[in-house]
Design an enzyme around this catalytic site. Structure first.
Site, PDB file in Angstrom:
ATOM      1  N   GLU A  91       0.870  -1.180   0.000  1.00  0.00           N
ATOM      2  CA  GLU A  91       0.000   0.000   0.000  1.00  0.00           C
ATOM      3  C   GLU A  91       0.903   1.226   0.000  1.00  0.00           C
ATOM      4  OE1 GLU A  91      -3.466   0.866  -0.084  1.00  0.00           O
ATOM      5  OE2 GLU A  91      -2.403   2.774  -0.247  1.00  0.00           O
ATOM      6  N   CYS A 140     -12.384   4.292   1.221  1.00  0.00           N
ATOM      7  CA  CYS A 140     -13.536   4.342   2.129  1.00  0.00           C
ATOM      8  C   CYS A 140     -13.154   4.878   3.506  1.00  0.00           C
ATOM      9  CB  CYS A 140     -14.151   2.951   2.253  1.00  0.00           C
ATOM     10  SG  CYS A 140     -15.477   2.884   3.458  1.00  0.00           S
ATOM     11  N   CYS A 173     -16.101   7.188   2.423  1.00  0.00           N
ATOM     12  CA  CYS A 173     -17.314   6.927   3.217  1.00  0.00           C
ATOM     13  C   CYS A 173     -17.210   7.369   4.676  1.00  0.00           C
ATOM     14  CB  CYS A 173     -17.635   5.432   3.242  1.00  0.00           C
ATOM     15  SG  CYS A 173     -17.259   4.546   1.747  1.00  0.00           S
ATOM     16  N   LYS A 221     -16.498  11.199   5.298  1.00  0.00           N
ATOM     17  CA  LYS A 221     -17.684  11.881   4.723  1.00  0.00           C
ATOM     18  C   LYS A 221     -18.875  11.753   5.670  1.00  0.00           C
ATOM     19  CE  LYS A 221     -20.599   9.671   2.992  1.00  0.00           C
ATOM     20  NZ  LYS A 221     -20.592   9.038   1.695  1.00  0.00           N
ATOM     21  N   TYR A 265      -6.958  -1.070  11.034  1.00  0.00           N
ATOM     22  CA  TYR A 265      -6.854  -1.874   9.808  1.00  0.00           C
ATOM     23  C   TYR A 265      -5.465  -2.494   9.690  1.00  0.00           C
ATOM     24  CZ  TYR A 265     -11.296  -1.103   7.481  1.00  0.00           C
ATOM     25  OH  TYR A 265     -12.613  -1.140   7.146  1.00  0.00           O
ATOM     26  N   TYR A 282     -23.117  11.057  -6.488  1.00  0.00           N
ATOM     27  CA  TYR A 282     -23.091  10.846  -5.032  1.00  0.00           C
ATOM     28  C   TYR A 282     -22.306  11.938  -4.321  1.00  0.00           C
ATOM     29  CZ  TYR A 282     -24.513   5.908  -5.430  1.00  0.00           C
ATOM     30  OH  TYR A 282     -25.194   4.742  -5.661  1.00  0.00           O
ATOM     31  N   ILE A 283     -21.049  12.100  -4.748  1.00  0.00           N
ATOM     32  CA  ILE A 283     -20.157  12.988  -3.993  1.00  0.00           C
ATOM     33  C   ILE A 283     -20.663  14.423  -4.072  1.00  0.00           C
ATOM     34  CG2 ILE A 283     -17.786  13.876  -3.855  1.00  0.00           C
ATOM     35  CD1 ILE A 283     -16.820  11.135  -4.851  1.00  0.00           C
ATOM     36  N   GLU A 303     -23.703  14.828  -1.791  1.00  0.00           N
ATOM     37  CA  GLU A 303     -23.361  14.699  -0.370  1.00  0.00           C
ATOM     38  C   GLU A 303     -22.624  15.952   0.105  1.00  0.00           C
ATOM     39  OE1 GLU A 303     -21.369  10.886  -0.217  1.00  0.00           O
ATOM     40  OE2 GLU A 303     -23.293   9.824  -0.102  1.00  0.00           O
ATOM     41  N   HIS A 335     -45.310   1.874  15.418  1.00  0.00           N
ATOM     42  CA  HIS A 335     -45.798   3.240  15.527  1.00  0.00           C
ATOM     43  C   HIS A 335     -45.266   3.934  16.777  1.00  0.00           C
ATOM     44  CE1 HIS A 335     -48.594   6.462  14.661  1.00  0.00           C
ATOM     45  NE2 HIS A 335     -49.005   6.437  15.912  1.00  0.00           N
ATOM     46  N   GLU A 345     -42.719   3.035   9.408  1.00  0.00           N
ATOM     47  CA  GLU A 345     -44.008   2.339   9.307  1.00  0.00           C
ATOM     48  C   GLU A 345     -44.700   2.621   7.971  1.00  0.00           C
ATOM     49  OE1 GLU A 345     -47.220   3.629  11.991  1.00  0.00           O
ATOM     50  OE2 GLU A 345     -46.100   5.479  12.342  1.00  0.00           O
TER      51      GLU A 345
HETATM   52  P1  NDP Z   1     -20.972   9.587  -9.900  1.00  0.00           P
HETATM   53  O1  NDP Z   1     -20.678   8.517 -10.878  1.00  0.00           O
HETATM   54  O2  NDP Z   1     -21.902   9.320  -8.791  1.00  0.00           O
HETATM   55  O3  NDP Z   1     -21.499  10.862 -10.679  1.00  0.00           O
HETATM   56  C1  NDP Z   1     -20.738  11.473 -11.662  1.00  0.00           C
HETATM   57  C2  NDP Z   1     -21.414  12.760 -12.057  1.00  0.00           C
HETATM   58  O4  NDP Z   1     -20.514  13.498 -12.864  1.00  0.00           O
HETATM   59  C3  NDP Z   1     -22.678  12.559 -12.843  1.00  0.00           C
HETATM   60  O5  NDP Z   1     -23.602  13.527 -12.451  1.00  0.00           O
HETATM   61  C4  NDP Z   1     -22.248  12.753 -14.299  1.00  0.00           C
HETATM   62  O6  NDP Z   1     -23.220  13.381 -15.084  1.00  0.00           O
HETATM   63  C5  NDP Z   1     -21.086  13.711 -14.155  1.00  0.00           C
HETATM   64  N1  NDP Z   1     -20.010  13.444 -15.122  1.00  0.00           N
HETATM   65  C6  NDP Z   1     -19.512  12.251 -15.479  1.00  0.00           C
HETATM   66  N2  NDP Z   1     -18.497  12.408 -16.350  1.00  0.00           N
HETATM   67  C7  NDP Z   1     -18.370  13.726 -16.554  1.00  0.00           C
HETATM   68  C8  NDP Z   1     -17.513  14.518 -17.360  1.00  0.00           C
HETATM   69  N3  NDP Z   1     -16.603  13.961 -18.128  1.00  0.00           N
HETATM   70  N4  NDP Z   1     -17.651  15.845 -17.302  1.00  0.00           N
HETATM   71  C9  NDP Z   1     -18.594  16.420 -16.525  1.00  0.00           C
HETATM   72  N5  NDP Z   1     -19.441  15.728 -15.745  1.00  0.00           N
HETATM   73  C10 NDP Z   1     -19.321  14.394 -15.767  1.00  0.00           C
HETATM   74  O7  NDP Z   1     -19.528  10.070  -9.394  1.00  0.00           O
HETATM   75  P2  NDP Z   1     -18.978  10.618  -8.023  1.00  0.00           P
HETATM   76  O8  NDP Z   1     -17.678  11.222  -8.367  1.00  0.00           O
HETATM   77  O9  NDP Z   1     -19.999  11.436  -7.315  1.00  0.00           O
HETATM   78  O10 NDP Z   1     -18.750   9.299  -7.178  1.00  0.00           O
HETATM   79  C11 NDP Z   1     -17.893   8.271  -7.689  1.00  0.00           C
HETATM   80  C12 NDP Z   1     -18.362   6.930  -7.211  1.00  0.00           C
HETATM   81  O11 NDP Z   1     -18.072   6.798  -5.850  1.00  0.00           O
HETATM   82  C13 NDP Z   1     -19.874   6.715  -7.334  1.00  0.00           C
HETATM   83  O12 NDP Z   1     -20.240   6.175  -8.569  1.00  0.00           O
HETATM   84  C14 NDP Z   1     -20.179   5.791  -6.208  1.00  0.00           C
HETATM   85  O13 NDP Z   1     -20.152   4.480  -6.673  1.00  0.00           O
HETATM   86  C15 NDP Z   1     -19.060   6.035  -5.207  1.00  0.00           C
HETATM   87  N6  NDP Z   1     -19.593   6.779  -4.043  1.00  0.00           N
HETATM   88  C16 NDP Z   1     -20.589   6.227  -3.311  1.00  0.00           C
HETATM   89  C17 NDP Z   1     -21.102   6.886  -2.223  1.00  0.00           C
HETATM   90  C18 NDP Z   1     -22.199   6.268  -1.429  1.00  0.00           C
HETATM   91  O14 NDP Z   1     -22.420   5.067  -1.568  1.00  0.00           O
HETATM   92  N7  NDP Z   1     -22.914   7.030  -0.615  1.00  0.00           N
HETATM   93  C19 NDP Z   1     -20.605   8.198  -1.825  1.00  0.00           C
HETATM   94  C20 NDP Z   1     -19.592   8.712  -2.693  1.00  0.00           C
HETATM   95  C21 NDP Z   1     -19.109   8.013  -3.752  1.00  0.00           C
HETATM   96  P3  NDP Z   1     -24.469  12.701 -15.784  1.00  0.00           P
HETATM   97  O15 NDP Z   1     -24.829  11.474 -15.003  1.00  0.00           O
HETATM   98  O16 NDP Z   1     -25.519  13.739 -15.728  1.00  0.00           O
HETATM   99  O17 NDP Z   1     -24.048  12.396 -17.169  1.00  0.00           O
END
Ligand code: NDP
Length: 450
Positions: free
Chosen positions: A37, A45, A50, A53, A101, A180-181, A184, A439, A444
């Protein structure tokens, strides 16, 4: 060459969620295991995803909780937030977890190399320190990295790596992406008092989520004061003398900011690892192509987790690491079942979902029934907070099976995990109806929708 001629039975590259689980379980099955690593044990994570965050989400929630407290009789004279206190406490917790870890690995007699490694053969690796090691099997679990824009001024943006370390809380944050990010951190920054603008390239956010739930999040976010710019992109980012940033935009007006966070997806970390040179087949996005046993095109090289670019979720990577180790070293061939993986977006309020959305269900099953509960949680009513929750069941009309649950509202992810068992178990709407409500709860509503 017999298996005993190798230095290790298994060499895991990357000590994130998938890698640590695979290493620990393989070692428990009696394998001689090493892990390399280059950063910190724990992976995305634990170190920069995760876990920190979620702690920021908890921290940010106090903003509304302290406001709401007044109607519950609490006198909170002065509300003041100190970013540095929360940031340092979160980072200290991350350090504690990193230690745990690391201990897990050493307790299982896994050799840990805290350095970068590259593959030099199907069973051979070269460590940054110059040492060469051999292993019967190599598992690549190096995860993914934040995608960055190819624009002028790219060096001024931050990603989810840097966001946990900010010296100061920005007054104005622009977040690129609608996933997601982005959602959030929009919630987190907004609650801390920053002005937030989300910029997405399409006309939606959280693509793949149920449309009604997404609409509700947008509506609530707009009401809170978060700005959305849809169908928009960045032309360039300029740094001004006072340190602020000017986002030159395409498809929308330029935006001034103190911080620009890019969250436009994550790309597999397969560059400069010797993979291409060895002939390991990669996808167009650079992910390692694997079969159902996580085996790459080179029989001794395997991969789990985000580096395979399938479902980028920690619990999935953990399952994969476990299944890999059980199959290869425990004599228990195991395949991962990717059906009904629940997920959550820890937005404000959060979303929880499992199974098919309404449109996915229609495409797959034909006729579906949906049930919704659109309600104002009791706590919000007394607090005078005009924020409504929305729960939705998607039911296959023919079989009566509940094929999807989608929820937005306080504690939705906490409630969803239990309900996901019902969807995974293919329970029917009639089973939900037959269950007596608990309740008074928000949960519910799941058994009261008619
Ligand atoms: P996401 O895949 O969730 O979302 C990416 C976003 O960026 C979408 O809205 C997409 O637009 C847009 N996008 C994609 N490519 C481009 C580009 N080339 N230029 C401009 N916009 C773009 O990515 P995140 O970075 O938010 O998160 C990465 C991954 O991390 C997630 O897929 C998820 O699996 C994981 N994650 C999970 C969390 C959780 O479980 N709570 C929390 C944070 C991350 P559009 O869709 O409109 O085309």
């Amino acid at each position: 060459m017999s298996e005993f001629d190798f230095d290790f039975d298994l060499f895991v590259v990357g000590a994130g969620s998938g890698g640590v689980r695979a290493a620990r379980i393989a070692a428990a099955h009696g394998a001689r295991v090493a892990v390399a690593e280059e950063h910190k044990v724990g992976g995305t994570c634990v170190i920069r995803g995760c876990v920190p965050k979620k702690l920021l989400v908890y921290g940010s929630h106090f903003a509304e909780d302290l406001d709401d407290a007044a109607m519950f009789g609490w006198d909170v004279p002065q509300k003041r937030f100190d970013w540095a206190v929360l940031r340092d406490n979160v980072l200290a917790e991350v350090e504690r977890l990193e230690g745990l870890y690391g201990e897990t690995l050493t307790n299982h007699k896994v050799t840990v190399f805290k350095e970068r490694v590259i593959l030099t053969g199907p069973n051979q690796l070269s460590l940054a320190s110059g040492r060469s090691v051999t292993a019967g099997k190599i598992l690549i679990a190096v995860g993914a990295r934040a995608a960055l824009p190819e624009i002028e001024g790219q060096e001024h943006v931050i990603t989810s790596n840097e966001v946990f370390h900010l010296d100061q809380l920005p007054k104005r944050v622009v977040i690129a992406g609608g996933g997601y990010i982005a959602n959030e951190f929009a919630g987190i920054f907004h609650q801390f008092g920053s002005h937030v603008t989300i910029v997405n390239r399409s006309d939606t956010i959280l693509r793949g989520y149920d449309e009604q739930i997404v609409d509700r999040l947008v509506k609530i976010s707009v009401a809170k004061g978060i700005d959305f710019r849809f169908n928009a992109g960045f032309a360039a980012i300029e740094k001004r003398e006072d340190g602020s940033l000017l986002c030159r935009m395409k498809g929308t007006q330029d935006i001034e900011a103190d911080q620009v966070l890019f969250a436009i997806g994550r790309l597999p970390n397969t560059e400069e690892m010797g993979l291409r040179e060895l002939g390991v087949e990669l996808t167009e996005r650079g992910a390692i192509k694997i079969d159902a046993d996580f085996r790459s095109s080179i029989p001794s090289i395997f991969a789990v987790g985000d580096v395979t670019d399938r479902i980028q979720l920690t619990p999935v990577a953990i399952r994969e690491g476990q299944a890999f180790a059980d199959t290869q070293f425990g004599g228990k061939p195991t395949h991962v079942d990717y059906g009904c993986v629940p997920s959550s977006c820890f937005s404000h309020p959060p979303i929880g979902l499992v199974g098919l959305t309404e449109s996915q269900a229609k495409n797959k099953l034909g006729v579906v029934r949906t049930y919704t509960s659109d309600f104002r949680p009791m706590k919000n009513v007394l607090a005078g907070r005009n924020e409504r929750s929305l729960y939705k069941l998607v039911v296959d009309d023919g079989s009566d099976e509940v094929v999807g649950i989608h929820m937005i509202g306080p504690d939705a992810p906490e409630i969803l995990q239990g309900a996901a068992v019902a969807v995974k178990a293919k329970l029917k709407k009639a089973d939900f109806d037959a269950t007596i409500a608990l309740h008074p709860t928000m949960a519910e509503e799941l058994v009261l929708m008619r």
